[in-house]
Design an enzyme around this catalytic site. Structure first.
Site, PDB file in Angstrom:
ATOM      1  CD  GLU A 118       0.515  -0.883   3.070  1.00 34.67           C
ATOM      2  OE1 GLU A 118       1.145  -0.740   4.127  1.00 34.67           O
ATOM      3  OE2 GLU A 118       0.509  -1.947   2.445  1.00 34.67           O
ATOM      4  CG  ASN A 119       4.504   1.230  -1.869  1.00 30.24           C
ATOM      5  OD1 ASN A 119       5.193   0.977  -0.906  1.00 30.24           O
ATOM      6  ND2 ASN A 119       4.390   0.410  -2.918  1.00 30.24           N
ATOM      7  CD  GLU A 135      -2.388  -3.845  -0.049  1.00 32.88           C
ATOM      8  OE1 GLU A 135      -1.842  -2.900   0.561  1.00 32.88           O
ATOM      9  OE2 GLU A 135      -2.239  -5.032   0.297  1.00 32.88           O
TER      10      GLU A 135
END
EC number: 3.4.11.-
Length: 969
Positions: free
Chosen positions: A347-348, A381
């Site tokens: 989940e950047n 995410e």
């Protein structure tokens, strides 16, 4: 992910040692095969000259996620980061990258050294410390730069001192190796439109940012980032923020490169920085002003494979924003589907990276389990993006907006994201049954795993020592137990109060750090401000009892006295010491009496009497605890209540909710496993199954009665004919219901998620039990496919149909499977199915030929050898064939898989050992292959396995005796 290691409720005849080893090899090789890639060979890209640039430094030492904490002398405020991967399309390795990072820091305590993380990097040029910034042109002389590879830190030793309260800039040039290991900054190869290609991507969590650039690589040390990526002009560069400028630069040889500069980020942790450099296409849509792009191979985008993902991403974003009342703070969101990625998704913030399989769906699929999987992963995410992972990954909203102080609170990040992923998925796919899916996929599997794992959800910081303990936090306890505890918390608070508390928490700690006690404080504030929900203790006291001690409780109910007793659920044959909580939880109890829901009550001590739970002498007076699995615990009823519940199920199964039927059966088999109740008690609850029409309930029954990896052994055990008669009598109604759909209109099952997921197990069991209609159906559908290769066997039963279609035929049916496996248009899932189906042949020579094919590097890659052996060894006639093959070819096999495979085989085969003679015979083989110092441990392992199998055999005798008495009921 874990599977239960305890009971099996159907037996097998004592096998010869050769067959035992064969079966063991199958299980072990199957597990090993799962770790390897796709079997079909692909040509490597042609070599080409290296791009100009510095020589790549030697690779770092393997496997090192250090958890050394940095001193708190310096606090990072801002990074100016330039990365330059020296990669051209088609280039041959080795590959390198260079970079420059300028880190603005605030000095919190006078120091003569600046310590930051760095792993596997070389310095490039002199390190410089500018400042204090309040004095233009000032600098602090650097005496030296020392690399501590073991601690993964770089130490700038200074001739002067950095002064508290002042700001400085640390300037470091660096270079590193670009590997293909899927950690840090990595390169990966793939095929698109028939051409070999490369891309560069990153995976920084938990502590790999230090392998990409020198940094303060701890989740609490947030800063803003200005990022610039230099790359080949044929690629596009992506990062967390939108690109604001594209220019050109020449290298030392005069070659042109593209420079992509990105906008300044919000404050975030280093593990959320992200980079992708690729030649992908994308699809896009806008949701509430936020541009959403999904990037994938050009072929996948052109064919519409990511359309479903882009269509659900925006609505999930909006759902999460609305439910939490917090707006997504970034102007864009990119989701990238990588052909090869180590995690399901990461989940950047602003640049989420996924395995390709996690985002791709064929447009021809209407509603399948794949769509559900995509919805769940995307929702998880986005939950991070949208504030859900409060602690671990800074939830993109949760984990990204509010970050944990340290990794010991990872569960809050991932557990909350896992909880919200199911809410988001069912929002975009209302056909999904939230409670059933959550219990079947989250709660039930982790309950089985949690009873065997000695760790709590929230560990103290001093326990997180060494790379193993840090990486081991990324497990089902963190994800699934965390989600289950969150579900329970939301249930007893009510969702309204829970969301209100989360919103308050997020607003206070936005762009900063917190721990689980901060969340409990905000929940307590919300509870104190209302009168509707009353708790028996402070929120922290309640929740610490669930997060700070190992395992979970089992509640034992005595209906005569109305007493409930709690204890830790443990294996009574192998009890381990417990922690300082003395095995006591503060437990919310939802309950039902005679079909009527009762007010929530609490068990806050080891024993407690509930007069309202005392029952009369009427057989129709019954109690059900933990209705719909709302709490994270198991229930052990006394014999009186179990008899009444069994009778109720036979007369009116719908009087008990479907999830509670699922729970009741799963609990009683788990209690049998761990020695709480006799196996006969569990079997009594299966008598009603002719009236059970829920596939997910049937699935938990079959998983307990007929574990898939034991089918071939059970078929040769005296319990098999009894089990066949007993189960088929009860399976026929639900089997014929679904067989009718398969014959007439399988597309009508597209909206039935549980048919997509569990019908295969039901059909496979019916065929395994010898139901002629099932065998005929499989042969008919397989023959239809043979006659018309354009025909598609319904995917939800394709594996079973292909297996029994091959089994019922001859070499013609086998050869057709081989032909289709080698078909250029076959997809990987079909290839995996066909690899399995070809092992189902009933003619020995076909299986022997198949094994020989597996050794051919012109027909398969080496990865497939273990897969083929593992499939063949489990089949009725495959045992001896596979064993002879393995022993004859062990020198060759050992070169490919080594002693690690042999150890796995030994562990897996332990359950087949029943006599001292078998132990001796096994050791003849293993003594020839293992080192001398390993043999004593092996002997102990086999002896332990022998004792366990003796006990299991006693259990099987009890099952057979019970079936004989109840076969006609």
């Amino acid at each position: 992910m874990g599977t239960r290691g305890g009971g099996l409720y159907v037996g097998r005849r004592a096998a010869a040692v050769g067959a035992a080893l064969l079966l063991a090899l199958l299980v072990a090789l199957l597990a090993l095969a799962a770790l390897y890639g796709h079997c079909r060979q692909e040509a490597a890209p042609p070599p080409s000259p290296r791009a100009p640039g510095p020589a790549a430094p030697p690779p770092p030492a393997p496997a090192a996620v250090s958890v050394r904490r940095l001193p708190r002398h310096l606090l990072p405020l801002h990074y100016d980061l330039e990365l330059w991967p020296r990669v051209r399309p088609g280039q041959a390795g080795p590959f390198a990258f260079t970079g420059q990072v300028n880190i603005t820091v605030r000095c919190l305590q006078d120091t003569d050294a600046a310590v930051l993380h760095s792993a596997g990097l070389r310095s490039r040029g002199p390190a410089v410390v500018r400042g204090p910034l309040s004095e233009p042109g000032a600098a602090v002389e650097v005496a030296g730069l020392r690399q501590d590879e073991a601690g993964e830190v770089a130490v700038l030793e200074l001739r002067g001192r950095l002064r508290a309260g002042r700001r400085y800039v640390l300037q470091l040039g660096f270079q590193g190796r670009l590997e293909e290991d899927l950690d840090g900054l990595f390169l990966t190869r793939y095929t698109d439109r028939g051409q070999s290609s490369m891309l560069i991507a990153s995976q920084m969590e938990p502590a790999y940012a230090r392998r990409v650039y020198p940094c303060f690589d701890e989740p609490a040390m947030k800063a803003t980032f200005n990022i610039r990526i230099i790359h080949d002009p044929s690629y596009v560069a992506l990062s967390n923020m939108p690109a604001i400028d594209v220019s050109e630069v020449k290298d030392e040889n005069g070659s042109l490169w593209t420079v992509t500069t990105f906008n300044t980020s919000l404050k975030m942790s280093t593990y959320l920085t992200a980079f992708v450099i690729c030649d992908f296409d994308y699809v896009t849509r806008t949701e509430r002003g936020n541009e959403i792009r999904i990037w994938a191979r050009k072929e996948a985008v052109k064919n519409g494979y990511v359309d479903y993902a882009v269509n659900i991403t925006g609505p999930i974003f909006s759902f999460l924003e609305d439910i939490l009342n917090v707006s997504y703070p970034l102007p864009k969101t990119d989701l990238v589907a990588l052909p090869d990625f180590g995690a399901g998704g990461m989940e950047n913030w602003g640049l989420m990276i996924f395995q390709e399989a996690s985002l791709i769906n064929l447009p021809s699929d209407e509603f399948t389990s794949r769509k559900a999987m995509i919805a769940l992963i995307v929702s998880h995410e986005l939950g991070h993006q949208a504030y859900f992972e409060i602690f671990f990954f800074q939830f993109k909203w949760f984990g990204n907006l509010v970050t944990m102080n340290w990794w010991n609170d990872l569960w809050l990040n991932e557990g909350l994201a896992s909880y919200f992923e199911y809410l988001g998925a069912t929002f975009v796919e209302p056909k999904l049954s939230l409670d059933k899916i959550f219990y079947a996929h989250v709660v039930q599997p982790v309950l089985r795993e949690d009873s065997e794992i000695a760790r709590s959800l929230s560990e103290s910081e001093d326990k997180i020592k060494g790379s193993f303990s840090l990486m081991s936090l990324f497990d089902n306890i963190t994800y699934s137990k965390g989600a289950s505890i969150t579900w329970m918390l939301s249930g007893f608070l009510t969702e309204k109060l829970f969301i209100r508390a989360l919103t308050s928490y997020l607003k206070e700690f936005s762009f900063s750090n917190a721990n689980q006690d901060d969340l409990w404080t905000h929940i307590q504030m919300v509870v104190d401000a209302q009168d509707e929900v009353q708790l028996p203790a402070p929120v922290k006291q309640i929740m610490d009892s669930w997060t700070c001690q190992n395992g979970f409780p089992v509640l034992t109910l005595n209906l005569t006295s109305g007493t409930i007793r709690q204890e830790q659920f443990f294996n009574k044959n192998n009890r381990k010491s417990t922690d300082s909580y003395n095995n006591t939880w503060i437990i919310p109890i939802s309950w039902m009496r005679n079909g009527s829901s009762q007010p929530l009550t609490w068990l806050d001590k080891r024993n407690k009497m509930f007069p309202e739970m005392q029952v009369s002498e009427s057989d129709y007076d019954w109690i059900l605890l933990n209705v719909n699995l709302s709490g994270y615990y198991r229930v052990n009823y006394d014999q009186l209540n179990l008899k009444r519940l069994a009778r109720l199920l036979e007369n009116d199964p719908k009087a008990i909710p479907a999830v509670s039927r699922f729970q009741l059966i799963d609990d009683v088999f788990a209690l049998t496993d761990f020695g709480y109740v006799p196996i006969e008690t569990a079997l009594e609850l299966t008598k009603y199954l002719a009236r059970e029409d829920e596939l997910f309930v049937w699935n938990v029954v079959l998983l307990n009665l007929i574990p898939e990896n034991l089918e071939s052994m059970l078929k040769n055990h005296e319990v098999y004919p009894l089990l066949k008669k007993y189960l088929l009598k009860r399976m026929l109604p639900i089997y014929h219901y679904y067989a009718g759909f398969i014959r007439q209109n399988a597309d009508a099952l597209e909206d039935d998620y549980f048919a997509q997921v569990y019908l295969e197990k039901l059909l496979a069991t019916a065929c395994w039990l010898g139901l002629q209609d099932c065998l005929d159906l499989s042969s008919e559908l397989y023959a239809k496919w043979r006659d018309n290769p354009e025909y598609k066997i319904p995917f939800l039963i394709r594996r079973t149909v292909c297996c029994y279609g091959v089994a019922a035929g001859s070499d013609k049916e086998w050869n057709f499977a081989w032909e289709m496996y080698n078909h250029t248009d076959s997809i990987e899932e079909d290839e995996d199915i066909l690899l399995y189906a070809m092992s189902c042949a009933k003619e020995s020579w076909l299986l022997y030929r198949y094994l020989q094919y597996g050794l051919s590097d012109t027909l398969f890659s080496s990865n497939c050898t273990s897969v083929i052996i593992s499939h063949v060894v489990t089949k009725d006639i495959g045992h001896h064939i596979a064993w002879e093959f393995v022993t004859e070819n062990w020198p060759l096999l050992s070169q490919g898989y080594g002693h690690e495979l042999l150890h796995d085989v030994l562990k897996a085969m332990g359950r087949f050992v029943k006599t001292d003679v078998q132990i001796q015979e096994l050791q003849v083989f293993y003594n020839a292959t293992l080192e001398e110092d390993e043999r004593e441990a092996i002997t102990m392992l086999l002896e332990s396995a022998k004792l366990e199998n003796i006990e299991r055999r006693k259990l099987l005798i009890k099952i057979a005796n019970w079936l004989e008495k109840n076969i006609d009921d």
